[in-house]
Every structure is written in C-alpha cells, then in structure tokens.
Design a protein around this motif. Structure first.
Motif, PDB file in Angstrom:
ATOM      1  N   GLY A  49     -52.417 -25.796  -7.857  1.00 27.18           N
ATOM      2  CA  GLY A  49     -50.987 -25.918  -7.641  1.00 27.18           C
ATOM      3  C   GLY A  49     -50.288 -24.596  -7.406  1.00 27.18           C
ATOM      4  O   GLY A  49     -49.159 -24.547  -6.919  1.00 27.18           O
ATOM      5  N   ASP A  74     -45.618 -21.563  -1.953  1.00 27.41           N
ATOM      6  CA  ASP A  74     -44.943 -22.022  -0.745  1.00 27.41           C
ATOM      7  C   ASP A  74     -43.555 -22.567  -1.061  1.00 27.41           C
ATOM      8  O   ASP A  74     -42.590 -22.285  -0.354  1.00 27.41           O
ATOM      9  CB  ASP A  74     -45.780 -23.093  -0.044  1.00 27.41           C
ATOM     10  N   VAL A  75     -43.455 -23.337  -2.135  1.00 27.76           N
ATOM     11  CA  VAL A  75     -42.169 -23.906  -2.535  1.00 27.76           C
ATOM     12  C   VAL A  75     -41.166 -22.791  -2.855  1.00 27.76           C
ATOM     13  O   VAL A  75     -39.986 -22.885  -2.513  1.00 27.76           O
ATOM     14  CB  VAL A  75     -42.344 -24.833  -3.764  1.00 27.76           C
ATOM     15  N   ARG A 100     -39.509 -28.290  -2.202  1.00 27.86           N
ATOM     16  CA  ARG A 100     -40.067 -27.665  -0.999  1.00 27.86           C
ATOM     17  C   ARG A 100     -39.332 -28.143   0.248  1.00 27.86           C
ATOM     18  O   ARG A 100     -38.976 -27.349   1.117  1.00 27.86           O
ATOM     19  CB  ARG A 100     -41.552 -27.995  -0.897  1.00 27.86           C
ATOM     20  N   ARG A 101     -39.087 -29.438   0.348  1.00 31.24           N
ATOM     21  CA  ARG A 101     -38.382 -29.976   1.515  1.00 31.24           C
ATOM     22  C   ARG A 101     -36.960 -29.448   1.600  1.00 31.24           C
ATOM     23  O   ARG A 101     -36.471 -29.153   2.682  1.00 31.24           O
ATOM     24  CB  ARG A 101     -38.353 -31.497   1.464  1.00 31.24           C
ATOM     25  N   PHE A 115     -49.356 -24.120  -3.779  1.00 29.29           N
ATOM     26  CA  PHE A 115     -48.238 -24.997  -3.442  1.00 29.29           C
ATOM     27  C   PHE A 115     -46.928 -24.429  -3.990  1.00 29.29           C
ATOM     28  O   PHE A 115     -45.912 -24.392  -3.291  1.00 29.29           O
ATOM     29  CB  PHE A 115     -48.505 -26.388  -4.010  1.00 29.29           C
ATOM     30  N   LEU A 172     -41.817 -31.201  -6.994  1.00 28.32           N
ATOM     31  CA  LEU A 172     -42.048 -29.960  -6.259  1.00 28.32           C
ATOM     32  C   LEU A 172     -41.940 -30.175  -4.757  1.00 28.32           C
ATOM     33  O   LEU A 172     -41.453 -29.296  -4.033  1.00 28.32           O
ATOM     34  CB  LEU A 172     -43.414 -29.381  -6.628  1.00 28.32           C
ATOM     35  N   ASN A 173     -42.371 -31.322  -4.272  1.00 26.83           N
ATOM     36  CA  ASN A 173     -42.243 -31.611  -2.846  1.00 26.83           C
ATOM     37  C   ASN A 173     -40.774 -31.746  -2.450  1.00 26.83           C
ATOM     38  O   ASN A 173     -40.388 -31.317  -1.363  1.00 26.83           O
ATOM     39  CB  ASN A 173     -43.025 -32.868  -2.479  1.00 26.83           C
ATOM     40  N   LYS A 174     -39.960 -32.341  -3.313  1.00 29.61           N
ATOM     41  CA  LYS A 174     -38.520 -32.432  -3.036  1.00 29.61           C
ATOM     42  C   LYS A 174     -37.912 -31.024  -2.944  1.00 29.61           C
ATOM     43  O   LYS A 174     -37.114 -30.748  -2.054  1.00 29.61           O
ATOM     44  CB  LYS A 174     -37.801 -33.232  -4.128  1.00 29.61           C
ATOM     45  N   VAL A 178     -45.843 -33.422  -8.568  1.00 23.06           N
ATOM     46  CA  VAL A 178     -45.976 -33.227  -7.120  1.00 23.06           C
ATOM     47  C   VAL A 178     -44.729 -33.734  -6.399  1.00 23.06           C
ATOM     48  O   VAL A 178     -44.230 -33.091  -5.471  1.00 23.06           O
ATOM     49  CB  VAL A 178     -47.255 -33.902  -6.584  1.00 23.06           C
ATOM     50  N   TRP A 179     -44.193 -34.864  -6.821  1.00 26.80           N
ATOM     51  CA  TRP A 179     -43.004 -35.423  -6.180  1.00 26.80           C
ATOM     52  C   TRP A 179     -41.810 -34.483  -6.322  1.00 26.80           C
ATOM     53  O   TRP A 179     -41.114 -34.208  -5.350  1.00 26.80           O
ATOM     54  CB  TRP A 179     -42.694 -36.789  -6.789  1.00 26.80           C
TER      55      TRP A 179
END
Length: 135
Positions: A30, A36-37, A110-111, A33, A106-108, A103-104
């Motif tokens: 992670g 990047d975030v 990141r987006r 990831f 962190l993806n939010k 993950v959800w």
C-alpha cells in the motif's frame, strides 16, 4: 486440557497470525499507492501508512479479543473444527471488509487529487484571442 481452551488457543494463534500477515502485506504494497495518493510525498506516505497499520491492528485485534468467548462447550474434536471455522471465517471477513474500506477511502482521496490536478491548466494562459467570423 479442556477442548474449549484448545480451540481458544488455536483461534488466537491463527487470528493474530492472519492479522499480522495481512497488515504487513497491506503496509508493504500500500505504500506505493499512498505515495501516489499523496502526490509523491514519501514522508507523509510513510506516516499515513504507519497510522493505517496501527489502526488496522487495533480494530482487528480488538475484534478478535471480543469474539473469543463462546457460550457453548466443545464436546469433541469435530466441535473444535466447527467452532474454529466459524470464528476464523468471521475474522477473515472482517479483515477483508477493513481492507476494502481502506482501499475505497484512499481511492476517493486519490480521485479527488486527480480532479484537482486536471482543473489547473498545465501552462498559464498567455493572452486572449478574439473569435473569428466564418469559422
């Protein structure tokens, strides 16, 4: 030794082992990831990664401890396997839900960061051009 105590010991050893393995795997993989975030800020990525691992341990080990007790007495070897399969199955589901939740979120993040980067033009405007007629 009572069969219930044997089941408790096996449950604790396997649950704690799984929690440590999952936490280390998520931490190791992670980190990229998170970097990047967080737009390449390695120190912040390491700090957030460490905080997520600590939170992961606290929530999962707390759940393992709370889920340890059982009202039923285990009468035979089959009962040990049945009790362990139920308890370990629930622990694995909780570990999976925790992972997917992380993950959800962190993806939010990141987006949102990607959307903010896309809104800023790569080159500042250099002037204004009047619209042409006939185009």
């Amino acid at each position: 030794m009572d069969r219930t105590v044997i089941a408790y010991v096996i449950y604790l050893v396997v649950s704690i082992g799984l929690t440590v393995w999952v936490a280390r795997t998520l931490s190791r993989n992670g980190r990229i990831f998170l970097s990047d975030v967080l737009h390449g800020n390695e120190k912040l990525a390491d700090a957030v990664n460490h905080l997520l691992v600590v939170g992961f341990y606290l929530v999962n080990l707390g759940f393992v401890a709370l889920y340890l007790s059982d009202d039923d007495t285990i009468a035979d070897t089959r009962g040990i396997f049945e009790a362990l399969s139920t308890k370990l199955g629930v622990v694995l589901l909780v570990l999976g839900v925790m992972h997917l939740g992380n993950v959800w979120v962190l993806n939010k993040i990141r987006r949102r960061g990607m959307m903010e980067r896309e809104q800023v033009p790569p080159v500042p405007p250099q002037g204004w051009a009047a619209p042409t007629a006939g185009v």
